[in-house]
Design a protein around this motif. Structure first.
Motif, PDB file in Angstrom:
ATOM      1  N   PHE A 132       0.822  -1.210   0.000  1.00 18.21           N
ATOM      2  CA  PHE A 132       0.000   0.000   0.000  1.00 18.21           C
ATOM      3  C   PHE A 132       0.856   1.261   0.000  1.00 18.21           C
ATOM      4  O   PHE A 132       0.543   2.225  -0.694  1.00 18.21           O
ATOM      5  CB  PHE A 132      -0.970   0.005   1.183  1.00 18.21           C
ATOM      6  N   ASP A 133       1.932   1.270   0.774  1.00 15.61           N
ATOM      7  CA  ASP A 133       2.827   2.434   0.797  1.00 15.61           C
ATOM      8  C   ASP A 133       3.396   2.717  -0.591  1.00 15.61           C
ATOM      9  O   ASP A 133       3.448   3.862  -1.034  1.00 15.61           O
ATOM     10  CB  ASP A 133       3.973   2.236   1.792  1.00 15.61           C
ATOM     11  N   GLY A 138       2.973   6.209  -5.639  1.00 16.63           N
ATOM     12  CA  GLY A 138       2.914   6.288  -7.090  1.00 16.63           C
ATOM     13  C   GLY A 138       3.654   5.186  -7.820  1.00 16.63           C
ATOM     14  O   GLY A 138       4.049   5.373  -8.971  1.00 16.63           O
ATOM     15  N   PHE A 139       3.838   4.025  -7.192  1.00 13.33           N
ATOM     16  CA  PHE A 139       4.515   2.908  -7.847  1.00 13.33           C
ATOM     17  C   PHE A 139       3.885   2.659  -9.213  1.00 13.33           C
ATOM     18  O   PHE A 139       2.669   2.590  -9.340  1.00 13.33           O
ATOM     19  CB  PHE A 139       4.385   1.646  -6.978  1.00 13.33           C
ATOM     20  N   SER A 140       4.727   2.525 -10.242  1.00  9.81           N
ATOM     21  CA  SER A 140       4.194   2.320 -11.592  1.00  9.81           C
ATOM     22  C   SER A 140       4.887   1.179 -12.323  1.00  9.81           C
ATOM     23  O   SER A 140       4.718   1.029 -13.521  1.00  9.81           O
ATOM     24  CB  SER A 140       4.315   3.612 -12.406  1.00  9.81           C
ATOM     25  N   GLY A 141       5.658   0.375 -11.609  1.00  8.60           N
ATOM     26  CA  GLY A 141       6.354  -0.742 -12.237  1.00  8.60           C
ATOM     27  C   GLY A 141       5.461  -1.961 -12.384  1.00  8.60           C
ATOM     28  O   GLY A 141       4.280  -1.929 -12.047  1.00  8.60           O
ATOM     29  N   LEU A 146       6.321  -5.090  -6.913  1.00  4.85           N
ATOM     30  CA  LEU A 146       5.834  -4.384  -5.735  1.00  4.85           C
ATOM     31  C   LEU A 146       6.590  -4.898  -4.512  1.00  4.85           C
ATOM     32  O   LEU A 146       6.772  -6.108  -4.348  1.00  4.85           O
ATOM     33  CB  LEU A 146       4.336  -4.645  -5.528  1.00  4.85           C
ATOM     34  N   PRO A 147       7.046  -4.012  -3.642  1.00  3.77           N
ATOM     35  CA  PRO A 147       7.813  -4.444  -2.470  1.00  3.77           C
ATOM     36  C   PRO A 147       6.925  -5.148  -1.452  1.00  3.77           C
ATOM     37  O   PRO A 147       5.829  -4.681  -1.155  1.00  3.77           O
ATOM     38  CB  PRO A 147       8.360  -3.136  -1.903  1.00  3.77           C
TER      39      PRO A 147
END
Length: 163
Positions: A132-133, A138-141, A146-147
């Motif tokens: 969620f963080d 703005g994660f876009s990969g 995703l971490p």
């Protein structure tokens, strides 16, 4: 009576970005969605859960609650609060609550200790928090990047256990 709608999403999970995945899911959902109107008790009987030794159809419940809870009247303000209970039947219940514009989104995880240890529940909470963080930042990969670990957990895994 509880009614459910089921939808099988035939979507490539490893698209170029999380946003691409959401767009693909939305398109498939709009194209395929139709109400089933089948009571959950009928579904449970139909799939033979009791013969398989299971009591419930789902082990995880997800609730995304977003509404405008910023209400005021002349002379006083009203605050929207989450209604929590100990009656949750699923082994794991996740609630994402966004009630107030000026406050952070609340991430609530409840679990039944008969189904999940405190340590395992904490690890799940930490992993979901990392996801969620990243999305909020703005994660876009690609979704598989995703971490799932925070910095301390990543260091312990890569350096602490391998020392």
């Amino acid at each position: 009576m509880i009614r459910l709608n089921f939808l099988i999403l035939d979507v490539n999970m490893f698209l170029s970005s999380f946003q691409s995945l959401l767009i693909a899911v939305a398109k498939v959902s709009l194209r395929c969605f139709r109400p089933q109107r089948v009571p959950i008790a009928e579904i449970t009987r139909g799939v033979g859960l009791s013969r398989a030794g299971r009591k419930r159809l789902f082990d995880v419940s997800l609730s995304i609650e977003g509404f405008d809870g910023d209400i005021s009247f002349p002379g006083f303000e009203i605050e929207a609060l989450a209604m929590n209970s100990d009656a949750e039947q699923a082994p794991l219940a996740v609630a994402v609550r966004d009630y107030h514009d000026a406050r952070d989104v609340v991430f609530d995880l409840k679990f039944r200790e008969a189904s999940l240890s405190i340590e395992r529940a904490q690890a799940l909470k930490n992993g979901l928090s990392c996801v969620f963080d990243a999305l909020v930042r703005g994660f876009s990969g690609p979704i598989d990047q995703l971490p799932l670990l925070n910095a301390a957990e990543r260091t312990q895994l890569l350096e602490g256990f391998n020392a």
